[in-house]
Design an enzyme around this catalytic site. Structure first.
Site, PDB file in Angstrom:
ATOM      1  N   HIS A  95     140.576 -60.089  63.591  1.00 51.31           N
ATOM      2  CA  HIS A  95     139.614 -59.604  62.609  1.00 51.31           C
ATOM      3  C   HIS A  95     138.348 -58.746  63.244  1.00 51.31           C
ATOM      4  O   HIS A  95     137.643 -59.403  63.952  1.00 51.31           O
ATOM      5  CB  HIS A  95     139.093 -60.737  61.759  1.00 51.31           C
ATOM      6  CG  HIS A  95     138.321 -60.406  60.778  1.00 51.31           C
ATOM      7  ND1 HIS A  95     137.894 -61.196  59.826  1.00 51.31           N
ATOM      8  CD2 HIS A  95     137.363 -59.416  60.458  1.00 51.31           C
ATOM      9  CE1 HIS A  95     137.182 -60.702  58.837  1.00 51.31           C
ATOM     10  NE2 HIS A  95     136.386 -59.617  59.520  1.00 51.31           N
ATOM     11  N   HIS A 140     136.045 -55.166  63.179  1.00 50.62           N
ATOM     12  CA  HIS A 140     135.873 -53.789  62.519  1.00 50.62           C
ATOM     13  C   HIS A 140     135.442 -52.730  63.755  1.00 50.62           C
ATOM     14  O   HIS A 140     134.380 -53.244  64.399  1.00 50.62           O
ATOM     15  CB  HIS A 140     134.482 -53.756  61.595  1.00 50.62           C
ATOM     16  CG  HIS A 140     135.103 -54.816  60.381  1.00 50.62           C
ATOM     17  ND1 HIS A 140     135.509 -54.371  59.497  1.00 50.62           N
ATOM     18  CD2 HIS A 140     134.941 -56.098  60.422  1.00 50.62           C
ATOM     19  CE1 HIS A 140     135.796 -55.364  58.445  1.00 50.62           C
ATOM     20  NE2 HIS A 140     135.493 -56.719  59.191  1.00 50.62           N
ATOM     21  N   HIS A 199     139.498 -59.213  52.859  1.00 48.27           N
ATOM     22  CA  HIS A 199     138.387 -60.125  52.989  1.00 48.27           C
ATOM     23  C   HIS A 199     138.070 -61.016  51.888  1.00 48.27           C
ATOM     24  O   HIS A 199     138.011 -60.287  50.693  1.00 48.27           O
ATOM     25  CB  HIS A 199     137.001 -59.505  53.235  1.00 48.27           C
ATOM     26  CG  HIS A 199     136.884 -58.880  54.641  1.00 48.27           C
ATOM     27  ND1 HIS A 199     137.747 -58.099  55.382  1.00 48.27           N
ATOM     28  CD2 HIS A 199     135.850 -58.916  55.684  1.00 48.27           C
ATOM     29  CE1 HIS A 199     137.310 -57.610  56.457  1.00 48.27           C
ATOM     30  NE2 HIS A 199     136.266 -58.225  56.762  1.00 48.27           N
ATOM     31  N   GLU A 221     134.262 -65.220  51.890  1.00 49.06           N
ATOM     32  CA  GLU A 221     133.243 -65.025  53.174  1.00 49.06           C
ATOM     33  C   GLU A 221     131.911 -65.440  52.244  1.00 49.06           C
ATOM     34  O   GLU A 221     131.517 -66.497  52.439  1.00 49.06           O
ATOM     35  CB  GLU A 221     133.037 -63.724  53.824  1.00 49.06           C
ATOM     36  CG  GLU A 221     131.883 -63.215  54.585  1.00 49.06           C
ATOM     37  CD  GLU A 221     131.801 -61.981  55.118  1.00 49.06           C
ATOM     38  OE1 GLU A 221     132.141 -61.033  54.750  1.00 49.06           O
ATOM     39  OE2 GLU A 221     131.349 -61.744  56.209  1.00 49.06           O
ATOM     40  N   ASP A 243     134.717 -59.914  64.372  1.00 49.15           N
ATOM     41  CA  ASP A 243     134.082 -59.325  63.045  1.00 49.15           C
ATOM     42  C   ASP A 243     133.469 -58.279  63.621  1.00 49.15           C
ATOM     43  O   ASP A 243     133.996 -56.818  63.518  1.00 49.15           O
ATOM     44  CB  ASP A 243     133.484 -60.348  62.342  1.00 49.15           C
ATOM     45  CG  ASP A 243     133.358 -59.722  60.707  1.00 49.15           C
ATOM     46  OD1 ASP A 243     134.177 -58.898  60.579  1.00 49.15           O
ATOM     47  OD2 ASP A 243     132.781 -60.476  59.949  1.00 49.15           O
ATOM     48  N   ASP A 244     132.117 -58.004  64.005  1.00 45.35           N
ATOM     49  CA  ASP A 244     131.215 -56.939  64.352  1.00 45.35           C
ATOM     50  C   ASP A 244     130.519 -57.410  65.515  1.00 45.35           C
ATOM     51  O   ASP A 244     129.128 -57.514  65.526  1.00 45.35           O
ATOM     52  CB  ASP A 244     130.460 -56.552  63.138  1.00 45.35           C
ATOM     53  CG  ASP A 244     131.313 -56.299  61.932  1.00 45.35           C
ATOM     54  OD1 ASP A 244     131.915 -55.031  61.856  1.00 45.35           O
ATOM     55  OD2 ASP A 244     131.274 -57.088  60.864  1.00 45.35           O
TER      56      ASP A 244
END
Ligand code: ADE
Ligand code: ZN
Length: 340
Positions: free
Chosen positions: A19, A21, A199, A202, A280-281
């Site tokens: 996961h 991005h 997603h 969340e 994630d980011d």
């Protein structure tokens, strides 16, 4: 105090990241360099001012800044440089495989052809394999705040690269945009041979996770935290063996949890859910894969066995061929055995 032996243990365990991005790996320094290279201005005057803006109280606060930052990505060289920087960091963390999301609509909306993004990312993926031994898959993620027709048009534009795509995902603003809104385009992607993930849970309610499972029949769920509010849903996810790609530092920065000690990851493990740890980011949330493992393990007092289970789950939940999964699972067990 940082526990170096814990960090060493985690670094030496082979791990996959499921996961991530790629636009969320854009470090401020690279953002400024790309803005200069492309003759663009930046919304903040300095790296420090930009970093200071990374204070979020919900998902949308982050998304607004993240889409703004992605505006410096114009050419295939930009996408290549972005991705190869991520793969180098992953390799330094002991990551050996990554299945990365990209958001084509973020770029095509600004007039950047899909080819620039995809060709740049694919060239970095090829380079990562050749020079770092890191394998990867590419997942086209639809923006759920846009409409179904836009997602269909995006899937159509991706046709030239279908054989190099691993799957499709669904991201961006969750609340008000349930998975059902995209059921038809996700089914069309599956008919083209692509894996499907969304997603869900969340910020969105358990009902969105139910939709992901029942209506979309997902191959994986990204996040899934709020599934814990519904015991029947937890039983279903355990029975199906559905992998949840959990992102602890993201959850912390986006106020999904008040602090890491309150993170549900340990509870999820105890319930028998197939959870994984991911970043994630990471350029926005303060840590790459290793930091996510280490900080979470410290906050939740995870045992070495539990940490090794997370690494195992990252391969079991990947879209690697079965033979590769088996090889990496054996490598995790060997590394964990030597290190404990
Ligand atoms: N896009 C990038 N990161 C995301 C996240 N954590 N949730 C939804 N959309 C995203
Ligand atoms: Zn995400």
């Amino acid at each position: 105090m940082p526990d170096d032996s814990l960090a060493d243990f985690v670094r030496r365990l082979p791990k996959a990241e499921l996961h991530l991005h790629i636009e969320g790996t854009l470090e401020p320094e690279l953002m400024f360099a790309l803005a200069r290279r492309n003759g663009l201005s930046t919304p903040y005057p300095t790296v420090e001012a930009l970093r200071a803006a990374y204070a979020f109280s919900r998902l949308q606060d982050f998304l607004d800044i993240y889409y703004q930052g992605a505006a410096v990505l114009l050419t295939r060289a930009d996408f290549h440089d972005l991705a190869i920087a991520y793969f180098r960091r992953l390799a330094a963390d002991g990551g050996v495989h990554a299945e990365i999301f990209f958001d084509p609509q973020t770029h095509t909306y600004r007039g950047v052809p899909m080819a620039e993004a995809v060709e740049g990312l694919l060239s970095a993926m090829d380079e990562a394999k050749a020079t770092l031994g890191v394998t990867s898959g590419l997942i086209l993620s639809f923006l759920r705040h846009l409409d179904e027709a836009d997602a269909f048009a995006t899937l159509e534009q991706a046709r030239p690269w279908l054989s190099r795509l691993t799957g499709v995902g669904l991201d961006s603003s969750e609340l008000g945009h349930p998975p059902a809104k995209f059921a038809r385009v996700l089914a069309a992607a599956r008919d083209l041979g692509l894996k499907v993930m969304v997603h869900a849970g969340e910020e969105g309610p358990p009902a969105y996770v139910w939709e992901a499972v029942d209506l979309i029949a997902v191959d994986r769920i990204d996040h899934g935290n709020r599934a814990l509010e519904d015991p029947a849903l937890v039983r279903r996810l355990v029975a199906d063996g559905t992998t949840l790609t959990v992102c602890p530092l993201s959850n912390l920065k986006l106020c999904v949890v008040p602090d890491l000690a309150a993170h549900p990851l340990k509870r999820m493990l105890d319930l028998g859910l197939a959870v994984t740890v991911n970043s994630d980011d990471p350029a926005y949330f303060g840590g790459y894969l290793l930091e996510n493992y280490v900080q979470t393990a410290q906050a939740l007092d995870l045992t070495r066995g539990e940490i090794a289970r997370l690494a195992r789950n990252s391969f079991s939940g990947s879209f690697l061929p079965d033979a590769d999964k088996a090889r990496w699972l054996a490598a995790v067990d060997a590394a964990a055995g030597e290190l404990t």
